[in-house]
Design a protein around this motif. Structure first.
Motif, PDB file in Angstrom:
ATOM      1  N   GLN A  59       0.807  -1.218   0.000  1.00  0.00           N
ATOM      2  CA  GLN A  59       0.000   0.000   0.000  1.00  0.00           C
ATOM      3  C   GLN A  59       0.848   1.280   0.000  1.00  0.00           C
ATOM      4  OE1 GLN A  59      -0.390  -2.527   2.307  1.00  0.00           O
ATOM      5  NE2 GLN A  59      -2.019  -3.500   1.138  1.00  0.00           N
ATOM      6  N   GLY A  60       2.167   1.149  -0.036  1.00  0.00           N
ATOM      7  CA  GLY A  60       3.018   2.323  -0.158  1.00  0.00           C
ATOM      8  C   GLY A  60       3.553   2.928   1.125  1.00  0.00           C
ATOM      9  N   VAL A  61       3.388   2.258   2.258  1.00  0.00           N
ATOM     10  CA  VAL A  61       4.027   2.734   3.483  1.00  0.00           C
ATOM     11  C   VAL A  61       5.497   2.323   3.374  1.00  0.00           C
ATOM     12  CG1 VAL A  61       4.132   2.566   6.003  1.00  0.00           C
ATOM     13  CG2 VAL A  61       1.912   2.547   4.825  1.00  0.00           C
ATOM     14  N   TYR A  82       5.399  13.735  12.435  1.00  0.00           N
ATOM     15  CA  TYR A  82       4.913  14.851  11.619  1.00  0.00           C
ATOM     16  C   TYR A  82       3.709  14.418  10.789  1.00  0.00           C
ATOM     17  CZ  TYR A  82       9.549  16.710  12.557  1.00  0.00           C
ATOM     18  OH  TYR A  82      10.683  17.152  13.188  1.00  0.00           O
ATOM     19  N   THR A  83       2.991  15.405  10.308  1.00  0.00           N
ATOM     20  CA  THR A  83       1.959  15.187   9.297  1.00  0.00           C
ATOM     21  C   THR A  83       2.229  16.148   8.150  1.00  0.00           C
ATOM     22  OG1 THR A  83       0.446  16.768  10.346  1.00  0.00           O
ATOM     23  CG2 THR A  83       0.177  14.437  10.925  1.00  0.00           C
ATOM     24  N   ARG A  84       1.691  15.776   7.008  1.00  0.00           N
ATOM     25  CA  ARG A  84       1.818  16.624   5.825  1.00  0.00           C
ATOM     26  C   ARG A  84       0.753  16.182   4.842  1.00  0.00           C
ATOM     27  NH1 ARG A  84       7.342  17.986   2.497  1.00  0.00           N
ATOM     28  NH2 ARG A  84       6.412  19.613   1.254  1.00  0.00           N
ATOM     29  N   THR A  85       0.171  17.124   4.147  1.00  0.00           N
ATOM     30  CA  THR A  85      -0.829  16.790   3.142  1.00  0.00           C
ATOM     31  C   THR A  85      -0.128  16.608   1.799  1.00  0.00           C
ATOM     32  OG1 THR A  85      -2.511  18.035   4.326  1.00  0.00           O
ATOM     33  CG2 THR A  85      -2.950  17.561   2.001  1.00  0.00           C
ATOM     34  N   VAL A  86      -0.384  15.454   1.177  1.00  0.00           N
ATOM     35  CA  VAL A  86       0.188  15.148  -0.128  1.00  0.00           C
ATOM     36  C   VAL A  86      -0.972  14.776  -1.044  1.00  0.00           C
ATOM     37  CG1 VAL A  86       1.766  13.653  -1.406  1.00  0.00           C
ATOM     38  CG2 VAL A  86       2.307  14.309   0.960  1.00  0.00           C
ATOM     39  N   TYR A  87      -1.122  15.495  -2.137  1.00  0.00           N
ATOM     40  CA  TYR A  87      -2.235  15.262  -3.064  1.00  0.00           C
ATOM     41  C   TYR A  87      -3.576  15.225  -2.329  1.00  0.00           C
ATOM     42  CZ  TYR A  87       1.570  13.984  -6.181  1.00  0.00           C
ATOM     43  OH  TYR A  87       2.726  13.979  -6.912  1.00  0.00           O
ATOM     44  N   ASP A  88      -3.785  16.202  -1.465  1.00  0.00           N
ATOM     45  CA  ASP A  88      -5.029  16.360  -0.693  1.00  0.00           C
ATOM     46  C   ASP A  88      -5.324  15.213   0.255  1.00  0.00           C
ATOM     47  OD1 ASP A  88      -5.631  18.863  -1.874  1.00  0.00           O
ATOM     48  OD2 ASP A  88      -6.509  17.862  -3.614  1.00  0.00           O
ATOM     49  N   ARG A  89      -4.317  14.405   0.585  1.00  0.00           N
ATOM     50  CA  ARG A  89      -4.491  13.298   1.526  1.00  0.00           C
ATOM     51  C   ARG A  89      -3.524  13.491   2.683  1.00  0.00           C
ATOM     52  NH1 ARG A  89      -7.800  10.544   2.571  1.00  0.00           N
ATOM     53  NH2 ARG A  89      -6.467   8.858   3.214  1.00  0.00           N
ATOM     54  N   HIS A 139      -0.826  12.559   5.311  1.00  0.00           N
ATOM     55  CA  HIS A 139       0.255  11.589   5.408  1.00  0.00           C
ATOM     56  C   HIS A 139       0.928  11.719   6.762  1.00  0.00           C
ATOM     57  CE1 HIS A 139      -0.367  11.055   1.167  1.00  0.00           C
ATOM     58  NE2 HIS A 139       0.595  10.149   1.110  1.00  0.00           N
ATOM     59  N   ILE A 140       1.433  10.610   7.246  1.00  0.00           N
ATOM     60  CA  ILE A 140       2.141  10.564   8.527  1.00  0.00           C
ATOM     61  C   ILE A 140       3.601  10.260   8.241  1.00  0.00           C
ATOM     62  CG2 ILE A 140       2.396   9.272  10.688  1.00  0.00           C
ATOM     63  CD1 ILE A 140      -0.666   8.817  10.587  1.00  0.00           C
ATOM     64  N   PHE A 141       4.468  10.909   8.991  1.00  0.00           N
ATOM     65  CA  PHE A 141       5.903  10.719   8.816  1.00  0.00           C
ATOM     66  C   PHE A 141       6.553  10.658  10.186  1.00  0.00           C
ATOM     67  CE2 PHE A 141      10.154  12.676   7.821  1.00  0.00           C
ATOM     68  CZ  PHE A 141      10.637  11.630   7.069  1.00  0.00           C
ATOM     69  N   TRP A 142       7.195   9.532  10.503  1.00  0.00           N
ATOM     70  CA  TRP A 142       7.956   9.379  11.744  1.00  0.00           C
ATOM     71  C   TRP A 142       9.434   9.387  11.396  1.00  0.00           C
ATOM     72  CZ3 TRP A 142       5.606   4.608  14.696  1.00  0.00           C
ATOM     73  CH2 TRP A 142       4.287   4.890  15.088  1.00  0.00           C
ATOM     74  N   LEU A 143      10.188  10.158  12.125  1.00  0.00           N
ATOM     75  CA  LEU A 143      11.628  10.221  11.956  1.00  0.00           C
ATOM     76  C   LEU A 143      12.238   9.855  13.298  1.00  0.00           C
ATOM     77  CD1 LEU A 143      13.505  11.419   9.632  1.00  0.00           C
ATOM     78  CD2 LEU A 143      13.777  13.312  11.196  1.00  0.00           C
ATOM     79  N   VAL A 166      25.211   9.172  12.664  1.00  0.00           N
ATOM     80  CA  VAL A 166      23.832   9.583  12.935  1.00  0.00           C
ATOM     81  C   VAL A 166      22.955   8.663  12.087  1.00  0.00           C
ATOM     82  CG1 VAL A 166      22.132  11.443  12.806  1.00  0.00           C
ATOM     83  CG2 VAL A 166      24.544  11.987  13.295  1.00  0.00           C
ATOM     84  N   PHE A 167      22.062   7.916  12.742  1.00  0.00           N
ATOM     85  CA  PHE A 167      21.154   6.988  12.079  1.00  0.00           C
ATOM     86  C   PHE A 167      19.774   7.633  12.047  1.00  0.00           C
ATOM     87  CE2 PHE A 167      24.485   4.534  13.982  1.00  0.00           C
ATOM     88  CZ  PHE A 167      24.816   3.603  13.010  1.00  0.00           C
ATOM     89  N   VAL A 168      19.195   7.730  10.865  1.00  0.00           N
ATOM     90  CA  VAL A 168      17.887   8.342  10.704  1.00  0.00           C
ATOM     91  C   VAL A 168      16.950   7.301  10.111  1.00  0.00           C
ATOM     92  CG1 VAL A 168      16.592  10.258   9.712  1.00  0.00           C
ATOM     93  CG2 VAL A 168      19.002  10.575  10.327  1.00  0.00           C
ATOM     94  N   LEU A 169      15.978   6.846  10.916  1.00  0.00           N
ATOM     95  CA  LEU A 169      14.968   5.893  10.462  1.00  0.00           C
ATOM     96  C   LEU A 169      13.746   6.701  10.053  1.00  0.00           C
ATOM     97  CD1 LEU A 169      16.856   4.365  12.530  1.00  0.00           C
ATOM     98  CD2 LEU A 169      14.958   2.798  12.819  1.00  0.00           C
ATOM     99  N   GLU A 170      13.376   6.620   8.797  1.00  0.00           N
ATOM    100  CA  GLU A 170      12.241   7.369   8.261  1.00  0.00           C
ATOM    101  C   GLU A 170      11.121   6.400   7.916  1.00  0.00           C
ATOM    102  OE1 GLU A 170      13.602   9.483   4.803  1.00  0.00           O
ATOM    103  OE2 GLU A 170      15.441  10.100   5.798  1.00  0.00           O
ATOM    104  N   THR A 171       9.936   6.686   8.387  1.00  0.00           N
ATOM    105  CA  THR A 171       8.788   5.851   8.061  1.00  0.00           C
ATOM    106  C   THR A 171       7.620   6.766   7.741  1.00  0.00           C
ATOM    107  OG1 THR A 171       9.550   4.208   9.639  1.00  0.00           O
ATOM    108  CG2 THR A 171       7.312   3.983   8.854  1.00  0.00           C
ATOM    109  N   GLY A 172       6.906   6.471   6.675  1.00  0.00           N
ATOM    110  CA  GLY A 172       5.785   7.328   6.343  1.00  0.00           C
ATOM    111  C   GLY A 172       4.894   6.748   5.276  1.00  0.00           C
ATOM    112  N   GLY A 173       3.751   7.406   5.138  1.00  0.00           N
ATOM    113  CA  GLY A 173       2.792   7.019   4.106  1.00  0.00           C
ATOM    114  C   GLY A 173       1.442   7.645   4.366  1.00  0.00           C
ATOM    115  N   ASP A 174       0.511   7.333   3.499  1.00  0.00           N
ATOM    116  CA  ASP A 174      -0.870   7.790   3.646  1.00  0.00           C
ATOM    117  C   ASP A 174      -1.373   7.404   5.037  1.00  0.00           C
ATOM    118  OD1 ASP A 174      -3.920   7.087   3.444  1.00  0.00           O
ATOM    119  OD2 ASP A 174      -3.512   8.481   1.795  1.00  0.00           O
ATOM    120  N   ALA A 175      -2.042   8.319   5.704  1.00  0.00           N
ATOM    121  CA  ALA A 175      -2.450   8.107   7.100  1.00  0.00           C
ATOM    122  C   ALA A 175      -3.270   6.833   7.288  1.00  0.00           C
ATOM    123  CB  ALA A 175      -3.220   9.320   7.614  1.00  0.00           C
ATOM    124  N   ARG A 176      -4.183   6.538   6.376  1.00  0.00           N
ATOM    125  CA  ARG A 176      -5.014   5.333   6.524  1.00  0.00           C
ATOM    126  C   ARG A 176      -4.169   4.069   6.492  1.00  0.00           C
ATOM    127  NH1 ARG A 176      -9.597   6.571   2.136  1.00  0.00           N
ATOM    128  NH2 ARG A 176      -7.681   6.715   0.976  1.00  0.00           N
TER     129      ARG A 176
END
Length: 155
Positions: A50-52, A104-111, A113-117, A126-136
């Motif tokens: 689903q793109g997460v 964080y949150t951010r709107t992408v294409y009017d949807r 999205h959630i982003f955890w860093l 420095v280790f940066v773990l990025e996780t994100g995708g459409d909120a649903r």
């Protein structure tokens, strides 16, 4: 020194757009994710159908900063490029590593999205773990993502 800090902040910000380093850590791919191969810009990257997405970037800890410094620097950069800070919390892994997670949150294409860093700092990296995708979709994967982060071992 100021130039070195500026360069590292630029590198960390650029890493959000696709620049990264090799691995020096252990992370189990979360359930429901498949690891993506040939991801030169990431040390690790995996996705759900689903793109997460979950990824890891590794940058040298130069100039030498602590966890507070790097999370503050990254937070300022993300806020400046349009992310809305929602929460932050300390993260303790099963291996004993202490990090900080910025949400964080951010709107992408009017949807929405959630982003955890999630950031971990060692003397060398420095280790940066990025996780994100459409909120649903992210809500469905967040328990597996949390387990993977708790199992992270910085190298």
């Amino acid at each position: 020194m100021k130039r070195n800090v500026s360069m590292l902040l630029l590198c960390l910000a650029a890493s959000l757009l696709g620049i990264g380093c090799g691995p020096g850590f252990k992370l189990n791919t979360p359930d429901g994710f498949v690891e993506l191969e040939d991801q030169e810009e990431y040390a690790f990257r995996a996705t759900t159908a689903q793109g997460v997405v979950m990824s890891v970037r590794v940058e040298p800890n130069r100039p030498k900063g602590n966890l507070s410094f790097w999370t503050d620097a990254i937070d300022l950069k993300l806020r400046n490029i349009g992310y809305t800070a929602e929460a932050s919390r300390e993260v303790k892994t099963k291996s004993g590593a202490t990090g900080k997670q910025l949400r964080y949150t951010r709107t992408v294409y009017d949807r929405p999205h959630i982003f955890w860093l999630t950031v971990f700092v060692t003397d060398a990296d420095v280790f940066v773990l990025e996780t994100g995708g459409d909120a649903r979709e992210f809500d469905k994967a967040k328990d597996d993502v949390t387990k993977a982060i708790e199992g992270f071992v910085p190298g």
